[in-house]
Design an enzyme around this catalytic site. Sequence first.
Site, mmCIF file in Angstrom:
data_model
loop_
_atom_site.group_PDB
_atom_site.id
_atom_site.type_symbol
_atom_site.label_atom_id
_atom_site.label_comp_id
_atom_site.label_asym_id
_atom_site.label_seq_id
_atom_site.Cartn_x
_atom_site.Cartn_y
_atom_site.Cartn_z
ATOM 1 N N HIS A 1 0.795 7.949 9.282
ATOM 2 C CA HIS A 1 -0.332 7.719 8.376
ATOM 3 C C HIS A 1 -1.493 7.115 9.164
ATOM 4 O O HIS A 1 -1.290 6.254 10.029
ATOM 5 C CB HIS A 1 0.083 6.769 7.252
ATOM 6 C CG HIS A 1 -0.886 6.716 6.125
ATOM 7 N ND1 HIS A 1 -2.077 6.012 6.191
ATOM 8 C CD2 HIS A 1 -0.865 7.282 4.893
ATOM 9 C CE1 HIS A 1 -2.733 6.138 5.056
ATOM 10 N NE2 HIS A 1 -2.021 6.902 4.233
ATOM 11 N N SER B 1 0.835 -1.201 0.000
ATOM 12 C CA SER B 1 0.000 0.000 0.000
ATOM 13 C C SER B 1 0.869 1.249 0.000
ATOM 14 O O SER B 1 1.962 1.254 0.568
ATOM 15 C CB SER B 1 -0.901 0.033 1.241
ATOM 16 O OG SER B 1 -1.729 -1.106 1.303
ATOM 17 N N LYS C 1 4.245 -3.837 6.708
ATOM 18 C CA LYS C 1 4.276 -4.085 5.262
ATOM 19 C C LYS C 1 5.614 -3.637 4.678
ATOM 20 O O LYS C 1 6.223 -4.330 3.854
ATOM 21 C CB LYS C 1 3.124 -3.351 4.564
ATOM 22 C CG LYS C 1 1.752 -3.994 4.728
ATOM 23 C CD LYS C 1 0.701 -3.221 3.965
ATOM 24 C CE LYS C 1 -0.681 -3.842 4.099
ATOM 25 N NZ LYS C 1 -0.791 -5.155 3.454
#
Length: 331
Positions: A219, A211, A233
């Site tokens: 974020h 992403s 991630k």
Amino acid sequence: MATLTRVTFISASSPSGSIGHSRNKCRQVASSIPFLNSLPEFSSHAFHARSSPSSLTSLPRTRYRRSCVSKTEAVKVLSMAKSTVLVTGAGGRTGQIVYKKLKERSEQYAARGLVRTEESKQKIGGADDLFIGDIRDSNSIIPAIQGIDALIILTSAVPKMKPDFDPAKGGRPEFYFEEGAYPEQVDWIGQKNQIDAAKAAGAKQIVLVGSMGGTNLNHPLNSLGNGNILVWKRKAEQYLADSGIPYTIIRAGGLQDKEGGIRELLVGKDDELLQTETRTIARADVAEVCIQALQFEEAKFKAFDLASKPEGTGTPTKDFKALFSQITTHF
């Protein structure tokens, strides 16, 4: 593992009167194997021999004078083997699309899918090429990964909304991750297990879908369920980039359940696209980019952000080699 296609040859012992019949047989071979027709050497006008008998003596026990293809062409045909591609997270909304697209291109790919439960397997058809496994348990995914040529990773932790949220009262919903299914376990350990298993199995390429937003520790996605999902991630992405396996890392923008193939795709780096109005993309377009990445050297050892222009603006992307050639970032 690659699947080979048998190509019929015509022996020198065939009567001359049967050559016309044999050429028709060759045409039947060509029409039944779509990818053969993409080879200039295997057109409907090229069924006469191009090699001398001596050049074909290495073929098993039989001397050949005329054949559908020359020995060199035959080697090319046999090298055009199907690639066995495993899609993990095949039960998810994007994973289902990738799995379906691979199945539709059966002349190029032998598709496999990995899902977590029997219910998920049946939901997407229940075929024998669907495996059940838990990416957090490295041993459980070995049967699915053994013998693959490429791996497309579409697994992700999924936050759930707390049931006591009442939109009528205003405020924002709260999210949580189920025990054992936090991003650290799924997006880091689970993806690391997949990368390690694919490397051990001799996979030639891994495509990993992540992403956008990973450059920003603050974020909003990181705050969901206190999972720091983009952090984990990103860690898995770095592990893949350091693995030595040819890789393609796709950091997708906001995913939309819309038709694919009708928008101009945009690639970027370091979350620059998040500062624009073009920061979303259809799941079907992400799926297509995953598969196209398997076909071009220009996609290997690359990491990029992916979004699209709104429908009706720009020119729908068809030249994926050119798209991948725009990318210069390796991570």
